[in-house]
Design a protein around this motif. Sequence first.
Motif, mmCIF file in Angstrom:
data_model
loop_
_atom_site.group_PDB
_atom_site.id
_atom_site.type_symbol
_atom_site.label_atom_id
_atom_site.label_comp_id
_atom_site.label_asym_id
_atom_site.label_seq_id
_atom_site.Cartn_x
_atom_site.Cartn_y
_atom_site.Cartn_z
ATOM 1 N N LEU A 9 45.666 47.158 20.780
ATOM 2 C CA LEU A 9 46.858 46.812 20.014
ATOM 3 C C LEU A 9 48.092 46.861 20.903
ATOM 4 O O LEU A 9 48.157 47.642 21.859
ATOM 5 N N ALA A 10 49.093 46.052 20.582
ATOM 6 C CA ALA A 10 50.330 46.027 21.364
ATOM 7 C C ALA A 10 51.006 47.395 21.344
ATOM 8 O O ALA A 10 51.651 47.784 22.317
ATOM 9 N N ARG A 11 50.841 48.151 20.282
ATOM 10 C CA ARG A 11 51.504 49.445 20.173
ATOM 11 C C ARG A 11 50.861 50.531 21.043
ATOM 12 O O ARG A 11 51.210 51.691 20.963
ATOM 13 N N ARG A 12 49.940 50.141 21.882
ATOM 14 C CA ARG A 12 49.291 51.103 22.777
ATOM 15 C C ARG A 12 50.232 51.616 23.847
ATOM 16 O O ARG A 12 50.017 52.664 24.435
ATOM 17 N N TRP A 13 51.323 50.888 24.124
ATOM 18 C CA TRP A 13 52.246 51.275 25.193
ATOM 19 C C TRP A 13 53.115 52.451 24.793
ATOM 20 O O TRP A 13 53.596 52.549 23.664
ATOM 21 N N ARG A 14 53.355 53.313 25.770
ATOM 22 C CA ARG A 14 54.272 54.437 25.635
ATOM 23 C C ARG A 14 55.106 54.451 26.915
ATOM 24 O O ARG A 14 54.607 54.145 27.987
ATOM 25 N N MET A 15 56.384 54.816 26.786
ATOM 26 C CA MET A 15 57.247 54.856 27.963
ATOM 27 C C MET A 15 57.990 56.187 28.024
ATOM 28 O O MET A 15 58.482 56.682 27.010
ATOM 29 N N ASP A 16 58.051 56.748 29.224
ATOM 30 C CA ASP A 16 58.810 57.967 29.486
ATOM 31 C C ASP A 16 59.921 57.640 30.471
ATOM 32 O O ASP A 16 59.771 56.771 31.334
ATOM 33 N N VAL A 17 61.033 58.367 30.343
ATOM 34 C CA VAL A 17 62.170 58.236 31.249
ATOM 35 C C VAL A 17 62.305 59.541 32.026
ATOM 36 O O VAL A 17 62.209 60.628 31.448
ATOM 37 N N ASN A 18 62.538 59.439 33.332
ATOM 38 C CA ASN A 18 62.716 60.624 34.162
ATOM 39 C C ASN A 18 64.113 61.188 33.932
ATOM 40 O O ASN A 18 65.103 60.630 34.395
ATOM 41 N N GLN A 37 57.494 44.771 26.119
ATOM 42 C CA GLN A 37 56.923 43.649 26.859
ATOM 43 C C GLN A 37 57.114 43.836 28.363
ATOM 44 O O GLN A 37 58.156 43.484 28.902
ATOM 45 N N PRO A 38 56.107 44.397 29.048
ATOM 46 C CA PRO A 38 56.201 44.502 30.504
ATOM 47 C C PRO A 38 55.735 43.207 31.162
ATOM 48 O O PRO A 38 54.897 42.486 30.618
ATOM 49 N N GLN A 39 56.302 42.911 32.320
ATOM 50 C CA GLN A 39 55.851 41.741 33.078
ATOM 51 C C GLN A 39 56.110 41.967 34.557
ATOM 52 O O GLN A 39 57.057 42.657 34.927
ATOM 53 N N TRP A 40 55.237 41.404 35.377
ATOM 54 C CA TRP A 40 55.380 41.519 36.834
ATOM 55 C C TRP A 40 54.930 40.227 37.500
ATOM 56 O O TRP A 40 53.959 40.185 38.233
ATOM 57 N N PRO A 41 55.689 39.146 37.297
ATOM 58 C CA PRO A 41 55.294 37.862 37.884
ATOM 59 C C PRO A 41 55.485 37.838 39.397
ATOM 60 O O PRO A 41 56.489 38.331 39.912
ATOM 61 N N PRO A 42 54.535 37.251 40.114
ATOM 62 C CA PRO A 42 54.690 37.100 41.558
ATOM 63 C C PRO A 42 55.565 35.889 41.875
ATOM 64 O O PRO A 42 55.731 34.995 41.046
ATOM 65 N N ASN A 43 56.127 35.883 43.061
ATOM 66 C CA ASN A 43 56.798 34.686 43.559
ATOM 67 C C ASN A 43 55.769 33.934 44.406
ATOM 68 O O ASN A 43 55.280 34.452 45.406
ATOM 69 N N ILE A 44 55.426 32.724 43.991
ATOM 70 C CA ILE A 44 54.433 31.897 44.680
ATOM 71 C C ILE A 44 55.160 30.712 45.316
ATOM 72 O O ILE A 44 55.894 29.997 44.641
ATOM 73 N N GLU A 45 54.945 30.531 46.604
ATOM 74 C CA GLU A 45 55.539 29.407 47.335
ATOM 75 C C GLU A 45 54.435 28.471 47.803
ATOM 76 O O GLU A 45 53.409 28.904 48.316
ATOM 77 N N TYR A 107 52.575 53.550 30.079
ATOM 78 C CA TYR A 107 51.132 53.745 30.148
ATOM 79 C C TYR A 107 50.500 53.542 28.785
ATOM 80 O O TYR A 107 51.175 53.529 27.753
ATOM 81 N N ASP A 108 49.190 53.403 28.793
ATOM 82 C CA ASP A 108 48.411 53.268 27.570
ATOM 83 C C ASP A 108 48.318 54.634 26.904
ATOM 84 O O ASP A 108 47.781 55.578 27.485
ATOM 85 N N ARG A 109 48.846 54.739 25.691
ATOM 86 C CA ARG A 109 48.897 56.027 24.991
ATOM 87 C C ARG A 109 47.518 56.578 24.626
ATOM 88 O O ARG A 109 47.377 57.745 24.312
ATOM 89 N N ASN A 110 46.492 55.710 24.684
ATOM 90 C CA ASN A 110 45.139 56.137 24.339
ATOM 91 C C ASN A 110 44.347 56.622 25.552
ATOM 92 O O ASN A 110 43.185 56.980 25.425
ATOM 93 N N GLY A 111 44.958 56.595 26.726
ATOM 94 C CA GLY A 111 44.308 57.100 27.919
ATOM 95 C C GLY A 111 43.567 56.065 28.736
ATOM 96 O O GLY A 111 42.941 56.415 29.738
#
Length: 156
Positions: A9-18, A37-45, A107-111
Motif C-alpha cells: 500500500l502507498a501508506r507503507r512509507w514513513r519519514m523521520d527528520v533529524n 511521493q519519493p522520486q530519484w530520476p537519473p539524468n540520461i544523455e 522507509y517502509d514502515r512494515n520492515g
Amino acid sequence: MSTPTETVLARRWRMDVNMGDDVTPDYQLCPAITEFQPQWPPNIEESTTYDSDGWKDNDKTGQEWSVELTFNRKATPDSTAFSPVHEALRLASFAYGPDSKVGVRFYDRNGLPEAYSGKVLVTWEDQGGESTDLGQVQVTLTGTGPLTPITNPVTP
C-alpha cells in the motif's frame, strides 16, 4: 522463499527528520502524512556515435532526488505549539546555508528492505482552504547530495 503475491500500500512509507546533528542524529517521526511521493530520476544523455551501427547509446551522467509530501498540521491541545518536526521543516524553508539543509530518512514502515537517507532543502506551501477544510501543508524536499540506501530502522 515464497513468490510475492501481496500488493503493498502507498501508506507503507514513513519519514523521520533529524532533529539532532550529523554527529549525534536524533531522528523523529514526521506525523500526519497524507500523501508521500519519493522520486530519484537519473539524468540520461544520448551518447550515440557512428560506431554503434545506428543503435542509440545512452549514458547516465547524474542523479537527483526529491520527495513531495502533504501532511495535516498538528498542534497541541491548548493550541500553543505545532509539531516540533513540522516546525523544523517550516523554519528550514526560510533559512540559508547549513540551516536550510535537513537530514531525513524514509522507509517502509512494515520492515521491508526499502529505506533511504539524505539531506534536503525544504519548500513549504500551506494549502489554505475553506472554513471546513483541514489545515494541510504541501512540502517538497529537494535532495542536496546523495540519497543513500540504508538498513530499514524498523527491520527486526
